[in-house]
Design a protein around this motif. Structure first.
Motif, PDB file in Angstrom:
ATOM      1  N   MET A 138     -12.869  85.690 -52.080  1.00 38.19           N
ATOM      2  CA  MET A 138     -12.429  85.200 -50.801  1.00 38.19           C
ATOM      3  C   MET A 138     -12.911  86.146 -49.699  1.00 38.19           C
ATOM      4  SD  MET A 138     -10.793  82.511 -51.577  1.00 38.19           S
ATOM      5  CE  MET A 138     -10.457  81.879 -53.188  1.00 38.19           C
ATOM      6  N   LYS A 139     -13.438  85.545 -48.656  1.00 36.81           N
ATOM      7  CA  LYS A 139     -13.977  86.365 -47.568  1.00 36.81           C
ATOM      8  C   LYS A 139     -13.237  86.162 -46.248  1.00 36.81           C
ATOM      9  CE  LYS A 139     -17.817  88.282 -47.855  1.00 36.81           C
ATOM     10  NZ  LYS A 139     -18.321  89.603 -48.038  1.00 36.81           N
ATOM     11  N   PHE A 140     -12.391  85.113 -46.187  1.00 35.99           N
ATOM     12  CA  PHE A 140     -11.616  84.916 -44.965  1.00 35.99           C
ATOM     13  C   PHE A 140     -10.277  84.264 -45.302  1.00 35.99           C
ATOM     14  CE2 PHE A 140     -14.230  81.114 -45.394  1.00 35.99           C
ATOM     15  CZ  PHE A 140     -13.358  80.074 -45.121  1.00 35.99           C
ATOM     16  N   VAL A 141      -9.315  84.460 -44.407  1.00 38.29           N
ATOM     17  CA  VAL A 141      -7.988  83.870 -44.576  1.00 38.29           C
ATOM     18  C   VAL A 141      -7.730  82.887 -43.440  1.00 38.29           C
ATOM     19  CG1 VAL A 141      -7.019  85.845 -45.810  1.00 38.29           C
ATOM     20  CG2 VAL A 141      -6.826  85.743 -43.323  1.00 38.29           C
ATOM     21  N   ILE A 142      -6.829  81.940 -43.739  1.00 37.69           N
ATOM     22  CA  ILE A 142      -6.421  80.946 -42.749  1.00 37.69           C
ATOM     23  C   ILE A 142      -4.906  81.057 -42.645  1.00 37.69           C
ATOM     24  CG2 ILE A 142      -6.479  78.505 -42.124  1.00 37.69           C
ATOM     25  CD1 ILE A 142      -8.758  78.380 -44.406  1.00 37.69           C
ATOM     26  N   HIS A 143      -4.431  81.295 -41.441  1.00 38.52           N
ATOM     27  CA  HIS A 143      -3.010  81.540 -41.250  1.00 38.52           C
ATOM     28  C   HIS A 143      -2.154  80.280 -41.287  1.00 38.52           C
ATOM     29  CE1 HIS A 143      -4.717  85.315 -39.722  1.00 38.52           C
ATOM     30  NE2 HIS A 143      -3.598  85.830 -40.170  1.00 38.52           N
ATOM     31  N   ASN A 144      -2.716  79.145 -40.844  1.00 40.56           N
ATOM     32  CA  ASN A 144      -1.929  77.920 -40.707  1.00 40.56           C
ATOM     33  C   ASN A 144      -2.843  76.727 -40.954  1.00 40.56           C
ATOM     34  OD1 ASN A 144      -0.781  75.577 -38.986  1.00 40.56           O
ATOM     35  ND2 ASN A 144       0.900  77.055 -38.997  1.00 40.56           N
ATOM     36  N   ARG A 145      -2.318  75.669 -41.511  1.00 41.30           N
ATOM     37  CA  ARG A 145      -3.150  74.492 -41.815  1.00 41.30           C
ATOM     38  C   ARG A 145      -3.665  73.794 -40.560  1.00 41.30           C
ATOM     39  NH1 ARG A 145      -4.054  73.486 -47.054  1.00 41.30           N
ATOM     40  NH2 ARG A 145      -2.606  74.532 -48.445  1.00 41.30           N
ATOM     41  N   LEU A 146      -3.091  74.075 -39.418  1.00 35.29           N
ATOM     42  CA  LEU A 146      -3.574  73.494 -38.158  1.00 35.29           C
ATOM     43  C   LEU A 146      -4.760  74.267 -37.586  1.00 35.29           C
ATOM     44  CD1 LEU A 146      -0.154  72.787 -36.385  1.00 35.29           C
ATOM     45  CD2 LEU A 146      -1.620  71.158 -37.600  1.00 35.29           C
ATOM     46  N   ASP A 147      -5.012  75.457 -38.104  1.00 37.23           N
ATOM     47  CA  ASP A 147      -6.059  76.322 -37.543  1.00 37.23           C
ATOM     48  C   ASP A 147      -7.451  75.728 -37.712  1.00 37.23           C
ATOM     49  OD1 ASP A 147      -3.940  78.013 -37.145  1.00 37.23           O
ATOM     50  OD2 ASP A 147      -4.637  79.574 -38.521  1.00 37.23           O
ATOM     51  N   ASN A 148      -8.283  75.946 -36.704  1.00 40.36           N
ATOM     52  CA  ASN A 148      -9.698  75.577 -36.844  1.00 40.36           C
ATOM     53  C   ASN A 148     -10.578  76.829 -36.905  1.00 40.36           C
ATOM     54  OD1 ASN A 148      -9.607  76.229 -34.124  1.00 40.36           O
ATOM     55  ND2 ASN A 148     -10.060  74.159 -33.403  1.00 40.36           N
ATOM     56  N   VAL A 149      -9.954  77.988 -37.038  1.00 40.94           N
ATOM     57  CA  VAL A 149     -10.664  79.241 -37.296  1.00 40.94           C
ATOM     58  C   VAL A 149      -9.942  80.009 -38.404  1.00 40.94           C
ATOM     59  CG1 VAL A 149     -11.624  79.505 -34.966  1.00 40.94           C
ATOM     60  CG2 VAL A 149      -9.404  80.525 -35.497  1.00 40.94           C
ATOM     61  N   GLY A 150     -10.725  80.752 -39.160  1.00 39.93           N
ATOM     62  CA  GLY A 150     -10.190  81.676 -40.139  1.00 39.93           C
ATOM     63  C   GLY A 150     -10.509  83.090 -39.685  1.00 39.93           C
ATOM     64  N   VAL A 151     -10.005  84.083 -40.411  1.00 35.32           N
ATOM     65  CA  VAL A 151     -10.228  85.482 -40.058  1.00 35.32           C
ATOM     66  C   VAL A 151     -10.919  86.185 -41.231  1.00 35.32           C
ATOM     67  CG1 VAL A 151      -9.114  87.657 -39.429  1.00 35.32           C
ATOM     68  CG2 VAL A 151      -8.196  85.484 -38.570  1.00 35.32           C
ATOM     69  N   ALA A 152     -12.045  86.808 -40.941  1.00 33.36           N
ATOM     70  CA  ALA A 152     -12.800  87.505 -41.979  1.00 33.36           C
ATOM     71  C   ALA A 152     -11.994  88.686 -42.513  1.00 33.36           C
ATOM     72  CB  ALA A 152     -14.140  87.986 -41.424  1.00 33.36           C
ATOM     73  N   ILE A 153     -11.884  88.777 -43.837  1.00 34.50           N
ATOM     74  CA  ILE A 153     -11.192  89.914 -44.459  1.00 34.50           C
ATOM     75  C   ILE A 153     -12.210  90.872 -45.078  1.00 34.50           C
ATOM     76  CG2 ILE A 153      -8.998  88.754 -44.806  1.00 34.50           C
ATOM     77  CD1 ILE A 153      -9.842  88.209 -47.706  1.00 34.50           C
ATOM     78  N   ASP A 154     -13.458  90.601 -44.799  1.00 36.57           N
ATOM     79  CA  ASP A 154     -14.578  91.460 -45.204  1.00 36.57           C
ATOM     80  C   ASP A 154     -15.731  91.082 -44.284  1.00 36.57           C
ATOM     81  OD1 ASP A 154     -16.137  93.260 -46.572  1.00 36.57           O
ATOM     82  OD2 ASP A 154     -16.125  92.159 -48.467  1.00 36.57           O
ATOM     83  N   ASP A 155     -16.667  91.961 -44.122  1.00 38.23           N
ATOM     84  CA  ASP A 155     -17.837  91.599 -43.320  1.00 38.23           C
ATOM     85  C   ASP A 155     -18.542  90.419 -43.982  1.00 38.23           C
ATOM     86  OD1 ASP A 155     -17.427  93.630 -41.452  1.00 38.23           O
ATOM     87  OD2 ASP A 155     -18.674  95.054 -42.565  1.00 38.23           O
TER      88      ASP A 155
END
Length: 98
Positions: free
Chosen positions: A1-18
């Motif tokens: 996994m390289k990114f996380v999604i905080h909420n199912r409504l989100d249209n962006v995720g957050v990189a947890i690694d480069d």
């Protein structure tokens, strides 16, 4: 996994690694640890920065944590780095008007 999604409504995720341009990456939903979308990174996304989960049209709201955090100032493709070059924060706009 390289990114996380905080909420199912989100249209962006957050990189947890480069993330490097052209890399195939997978995400995970934080809420229930289920698998999120798989994306091909359009460009480099540094650790802690946002990656678009879907195509986001200019003027469309950008959602993170299930909340609107800003507006796209240009079309953003799924897998693209989302940052100040293509996102205008609504919070800063409100503060600038004071």
């Amino acid at each position: 996994m390289k990114f996380v999604i905080h909420n199912r409504l989100d249209n962006v995720g957050v990189a947890i690694d480069d993330i490097r341009a052209g890399e195939e990456v997978a995400g995970v939903y934080i809420e229930d640890r289920s698998s999120g979308p798989r994306l091909k990174a359009i460009n480099d996304v540094p650790l802690g920065h946002k990656i678009a989960l879907t195509n986001i049209r200019a003027g469309e709201k950008v959602i993170k944590y299930g909340r609107v955090i800003g507006v796209a100032i240009s079309d953003i493709r799924a897998g693209e780095h989302v940052h100040t070059h293509n996102l205008k924060s609504l919070r800063w706009g409100v503060l600038a008007k004071r």
